[in-house]
Write a protein that holds these residues in place. Structure first.
Motif, mmCIF file in Angstrom:
data_model
loop_
_atom_site.group_PDB
_atom_site.id
_atom_site.type_symbol
_atom_site.label_atom_id
_atom_site.label_comp_id
_atom_site.label_asym_id
_atom_site.label_seq_id
_atom_site.Cartn_x
_atom_site.Cartn_y
_atom_site.Cartn_z
ATOM 1 N N PRO A 44 -8.466 13.193 -12.953
ATOM 2 C CA PRO A 44 -8.479 13.834 -14.329
ATOM 3 C C PRO A 44 -7.600 14.868 -14.714
ATOM 4 C CG PRO A 44 -10.280 14.601 -12.892
ATOM 5 C CD PRO A 44 -9.518 13.440 -12.261
ATOM 6 N N GLY A 45 -6.854 15.417 -13.572
ATOM 7 C CA GLY A 45 -6.052 16.498 -13.491
ATOM 8 C C GLY A 45 -4.670 16.093 -14.057
ATOM 9 N N CYS A 46 -4.113 14.882 -13.316
ATOM 10 C CA CYS A 46 -2.652 14.529 -13.242
ATOM 11 C C CYS A 46 -2.556 12.971 -13.911
ATOM 12 C CB CYS A 46 -1.873 14.626 -12.045
ATOM 13 S SG CYS A 46 -2.337 13.632 -10.751
ATOM 14 N N SER A 47 -3.315 12.329 -13.913
ATOM 15 C CA SER A 47 -3.715 10.799 -14.533
ATOM 16 C C SER A 47 -3.023 9.919 -13.228
ATOM 17 C CB SER A 47 -3.242 10.796 -15.758
ATOM 18 O OG SER A 47 -3.541 11.403 -16.680
ATOM 19 N N HIS A 48 -2.655 10.268 -12.131
ATOM 20 C CA HIS A 48 -2.222 9.302 -10.944
ATOM 21 C C HIS A 48 -3.433 8.990 -10.368
ATOM 22 C CE1 HIS A 48 1.587 11.472 -11.827
ATOM 23 N NE2 HIS A 48 2.220 10.594 -11.372
ATOM 24 N N PRO A 49 -3.046 7.718 -9.859
ATOM 25 C CA PRO A 49 -4.295 7.056 -9.111
ATOM 26 C C PRO A 49 -4.601 7.947 -8.008
ATOM 27 C CG PRO A 49 -2.528 5.520 -9.729
ATOM 28 C CD PRO A 49 -1.903 6.703 -9.866
ATOM 29 N N TRP A 66 0.791 -1.378 0.053
ATOM 30 C CA TRP A 66 -0.069 0.002 -0.198
ATOM 31 C C TRP A 66 0.916 1.241 0.191
ATOM 32 C CZ3 TRP A 66 -3.742 -1.907 4.420
ATOM 33 C CH2 TRP A 66 -4.484 -2.875 3.870
ATOM 34 N N ARG A 67 1.967 1.099 0.339
ATOM 35 C CA ARG A 67 3.016 2.174 0.460
ATOM 36 C C ARG A 67 3.379 2.829 -0.774
ATOM 37 N NH1 ARG A 67 7.161 2.172 5.553
ATOM 38 N NH2 ARG A 67 5.500 1.005 7.138
ATOM 39 N N LEU A 68 3.053 1.944 -1.953
ATOM 40 C CA LEU A 68 3.420 2.243 -3.297
ATOM 41 C C LEU A 68 2.389 3.281 -3.919
ATOM 42 C CD1 LEU A 68 3.966 -1.294 -5.000
ATOM 43 C CD2 LEU A 68 5.683 0.326 -4.522
ATOM 44 N N ASN A 69 1.263 3.456 -3.099
ATOM 45 C CA ASN A 69 0.592 4.449 -3.633
ATOM 46 C C ASN A 69 -0.050 4.462 -5.145
ATOM 47 O OD1 ASN A 69 -0.138 5.477 -1.058
ATOM 48 N ND2 ASN A 69 1.520 6.886 -1.328
ATOM 49 N N ASN A 70 -0.040 3.031 -5.662
ATOM 50 C CA ASN A 70 -0.351 2.820 -6.976
ATOM 51 C C ASN A 70 -1.561 2.401 -7.362
ATOM 52 O OD1 ASN A 70 0.591 0.273 -6.257
ATOM 53 N ND2 ASN A 70 1.905 0.286 -8.028
ATOM 54 N N GLY A 71 -2.332 1.966 -6.241
ATOM 55 C CA GLY A 71 -3.560 1.164 -6.300
ATOM 56 C C GLY A 71 -3.658 -0.270 -6.243
ATOM 57 N N ALA A 72 -2.316 -0.760 -5.789
ATOM 58 C CA ALA A 72 -2.065 -2.189 -5.578
ATOM 59 C C ALA A 72 -2.871 -2.660 -4.253
ATOM 60 C CB ALA A 72 -0.584 -2.489 -5.424
ATOM 61 N N GLY A 100 -3.203 9.475 10.256
ATOM 62 C CA GLY A 100 -2.256 8.455 10.458
ATOM 63 C C GLY A 100 -2.332 7.302 10.006
ATOM 64 N N LYS A 101 -3.470 7.104 9.082
ATOM 65 C CA LYS A 101 -3.476 5.791 8.293
ATOM 66 C C LYS A 101 -3.051 6.196 6.799
ATOM 67 C CE LYS A 101 -7.448 3.734 10.654
ATOM 68 N NZ LYS A 101 -8.677 2.862 10.536
ATOM 69 N N VAL A 102 -2.478 5.014 6.209
ATOM 70 C CA VAL A 102 -2.007 5.100 4.719
ATOM 71 C C VAL A 102 -3.116 4.954 4.060
ATOM 72 C CG1 VAL A 102 -0.600 3.868 3.104
ATOM 73 C CG2 VAL A 102 0.349 4.201 5.220
ATOM 74 N N LEU A 103 -3.455 5.875 3.089
ATOM 75 C CA LEU A 103 -4.561 5.745 2.240
ATOM 76 C C LEU A 103 -4.267 4.813 1.269
ATOM 77 C CD1 LEU A 103 -5.527 9.623 1.826
ATOM 78 C CD2 LEU A 103 -6.495 7.954 3.341
ATOM 79 N N GLN A 104 -5.391 4.018 0.843
ATOM 80 C CA GLN A 104 -5.305 2.948 -0.252
ATOM 81 C C GLN A 104 -5.666 3.702 -1.431
ATOM 82 O OE1 GLN A 104 -8.059 -0.409 0.531
ATOM 83 N NE2 GLN A 104 -7.377 -1.455 -1.307
ATOM 84 N N LYS A 105 -4.896 3.293 -2.490
ATOM 85 C CA LYS A 105 -4.944 4.086 -3.933
ATOM 86 C C LYS A 105 -6.207 3.259 -4.317
ATOM 87 C CE LYS A 105 -2.024 6.967 -3.732
ATOM 88 N NZ LYS A 105 -2.135 8.397 -4.306
#
Length: 710
Positions: A588-593, A157-163, A577-582
């Motif tokens: 629509p602005g930057c195309s990142h998850p 989840w630390r990848l912040n890429n939707g995994a 304090g929680k890591v956000l899940q992707k």
């Protein structure tokens, strides 16, 4: 006397009722009814204390709750209860769970490999007790998989890429696909030339080397491609060398140097195991592993084939006798004096059979009338493979001709099927070149000499059947897990199926690379295979499951996890304090998850937020909310700068209090809309007025509660 038979799949009930007759209830558990609860330390559902493991179980879902209640009701009405879950390790665990929820101390376990009257009646007449070694192996597998999934997944989840997740079998399988992709990415193609001659006598030969041993610029380039290769010469690495060979061929006379011919028997293939069925259905019928198992399940439930989750190549004596009789009646020349002996895997489960038809004499024309097309095609595949395994070997005449011109040798190969044998039913011998009748030292007339430039090819991506074959070869998973594992990595967005090949996505590559640094052992096929071997040892009664699980966690997983957490960088992007899940939805602005932000105020329990600084039209951070109406994520529409017009009083009475209603205008989804509501603001706040509204629809006023306004 009332008897109850509990099976897994509802699809079997009709067939079993017709076999058992009156006096029997047949009910289905619909697969697993319980799972490890999300309680205890880390929500694992099990605790290890003083060398003992205590598991807490809960119904898998609301449907399972209802199923358990229905089974309890049926059990109270029965004088005798039989548990007939599927005849494999997973089925044994399901049977144990059924016995647990029904409070059956000594359950009568019924095991049959096919749903036929003879097999079912015989199994009921000789019930067994549950095999607790298989049960413990299954429970250990459940605990292992949850431990790896729940403790390992937060790392990615630390990848912040939707995994979303990692898994014991899932991660090792993904690694095979990513490993192949990296081989393709670094592959550097090399040019080479295939040199050949064509003779007027009617055959083609390829450059085979020089009698002097001084071959011009030959190469031992290995083509990494795994696909079938066309015949070609010993590879030559330059155009000049290829031209020199062509000149030699044109300048010198040609003659036969040697002829080697022999008849070689080709052994019949083994009948289908689960893996072999998935591979054959994939290559011949273009079925995915998941589709193959779904169709096979239908054939099993209707009593047409034996159980389809097996790693055994054994066939019952009854079937072998029936197959011999069929051949004697229809193809007497194909009856062998002795049937070829087939070898199974090391961990083949005793008592299991290969996949075969239950009645070899059932006419295919009859089946074609009532079976759906995909079921009929798979049935024919199973029928022909099982019969082929009982036939004579094919006899193949292999011929190799070496010709010579000057000091250069040329090679031609030919294969002729002298006797079809089993290949009359299972066609796996490709048509090949038939060489003319030739004599040693015979002179040959050159018709053409030439070369063809080619390139080495990168290794091919795996098709689903090839991946199943590789998983089986490396010991990753077991027959029941191949199809679900491939389905999972596709559903997670880690791989895509493109033109029949599995290609890792960017997320999949990132997850695999990350896991290679965090928990590299879980990606190694040998490590995963060793875990499967330990589970097999538990299933055979040679290992105690609780000691194994505790020791595996203490000696490997817990320290490896602690080391990974210590060495990994601190996560970025958090909420409270929680890591956000992707999410898989891209900004629509930057195309990142976008990140999932928990919220109790929205129906979906979270909304999406861009953490890369993108802003909405109102200058605030860009967020998206789920629209139930449009079934997609949407950016909230900015409120209109135009003032909302005042409400217009009407003569329509409020259905709740009879006061006049007003036309109220409001903005939604960027549009101005109207509704009728009570004109009394105080009255509108009570419960009676909750649904006392009318919406404008096609020029009329309509209410979900009161209907159309007259």
């Amino acid at each position: 006397m009332s008897r109850l038979l509990i099976v897994e799949s509802p699809g079997k009930i009709k067939k079993l009722r017709s076999i058992l007759g009156s006096g029997w209830q047949v009910r289905a558990s619909v697969g697993h009814i319980r799972q490890l609860a999300n309680t205890g330390t880390g929500n694992l559902g099990f605790e290890a204390k003083n060398g003992q493991i205590t598991c807490s179980y809960e119904p898998r879902d609301d449907r399972a709750k209802k199923t358990i209640a229905d089974l309890k009701t049926a059990a109270k009405q029965a004088d005798e209860i039989f548990i007939a879950s599927d005849p494999d390790r997973e089925g044994e665990v399901i049977g144990w769970h059924i016995a647990q929820v029904l409070g059956i101390k000594k359950p009568k376990r019924v095991v049959y490999q096919e749903i036929t009257e003879r097999a079912v009646q015989q199994a009921i007449a000789h019930p067994k007790s549950l095999d607790m070694d298989l049960v413990e192996a299954g429970r250990c597998r459940d605990c292992l998989d949850k431990l790896v999934g729940y403790r390992g997944s937060p790392l990615i989840w630390r990848l912040n890429n939707g995994a979303k997740s990692v898994g014991r079998v899932q991660s090792a399988t993904l690694h095979l696909i990513c490993q192949r992709e990296r081989e393709i990415q670094v592959f550097v193609p090399q040019d080479y030339w295939s040199v050949f001659v064509e003779y007027s006598e009617g055959f083609k030969a390829f450059y085979h080397g020089s009698m002097t041993g001084n071959e011009p610029d030959e190469t031992t380039i290995e083509d990494a491609g795994s696909e079938a290769k066309t015949e070609e010469s010993t590879r030559v690495t330059s155009q000049a060398a290829a031209d020199a060979l062509v000149e030699i061929a044109q300048a010198h006379p040609h003659h036969i140097l040697s002829i080697e011919g022999k008849i070689t028997p080709k052994k019949p293939p083994a009948p289908f195991t689960t893996s072999a069925l998935q591979q054959a259905a994939g290559s011949r019928l273009k079925f995915s592993p998941e589709q193959t198992m779904q169709v096979a399940q239908k054939l099993y439930e209707t009593g047409l084939i034996t159980y389809m989750r097996t790693d055994s190549v054994i066939l019952s004596p009854d079937y072998c006798a029936a197959a011999k009789k069929w051949l004697e009646q229809n193809d007497a020349d194909n009856v062998p004096k002795k049937v070829a002996k087939q070898k199974g895997g090391k961990q083949t489960q005793e008592g299991h059979e290969a996949i075969r038809p239950t009645d070899i004499f059932k006419p295919s024309a009859e089946l074609k009338q009532f079976l759906p097309e995909e079921q009929f095609k798979l049935y024919v595949l199973i029928w022909t493979r099982a019969l082929a395994s009982q036939c004579k070997p094919a006899q193949i005449r292999k011929t190799i001709v070496i010709s010579q011109s000057g000091e250069v040798q040329w090679k031609a190969k030919g294969n002729l099927v002298e006797f079809k044998g089993y290949s009359k039913y299972w066609k796996d011998i490709k048509a090949d070149t038939e060489l003319p009748t030739l004599q040693p030292q015979q002179s040959l007339t050159l018709a053409q000499a030439d070369s063809q430039q080619k390139q080495t090819q990168p290794p091919a991506r795996y098709s689903e059947p090839k991946l199943v074959q590789l998983m089986e070869k490396k010991g990753i998973g077991r027959p029941s897990t191949y199809a679900p594992t491939i389905k999972t990595i596709k559903a997670r967005g880690y791989v895509d199926l493109i033109k029949g090949k599995l290609q890792p996505t960017q997320i999949g590559m990132e997850v695999d690379q990350f896991m290679g640094g965090a928990l590299p052992e879980l990606l190694e096929a040998e490590f995963t295979a060793q875990m499967e071997s330990s589970l097999d040892a538990i299933a055979q009664g040679n290992q105690e499951w609780q000691n194994y699980l505790i020791d595996w966690n203490r000696s490997y997983f817990a320290p490896a996890l602690a080391k990974a957490l210590k060495e990994l960088p601190e996560p970025t992007g958090n909420y409270g304090g929680k890591v956000l899940q992707k999410s898989r939805t891209k900004c629509p602005g930057c195309s990142h998850p976008m990140s999932k932000v928990p919220s109790k105020k929205v129906k979906k329990k979270y909304f999406l937020k861009c953490e890369n600084g993108c802003t909405a039209d109102n200058g605030r951070g860009l967020v998206m909310f789920w629209s139930d109406r449009d079934k997609n994520w949407q950016v909230p529409q900015a409120k209109s700068d135009q003032p909302t017009p005042p409400a217009e009083l009407t003569d329509y009475p409020c259905p709740a209090c009879q006061q006049k209603m007003e036309i109220y205008s409001y903005h939604k989804d960027g549009q101005t809309k109207q509704m009728l509501r009570c004109s009394d603001p105080k009255a509108r706040s009570d419960k009676k007025h909750k649904n006392a509204v009318y919406f404008q629809s096609k020029g009329r006023w309509w209410s979900p509660k009161y209907g159309e306004l007259e």
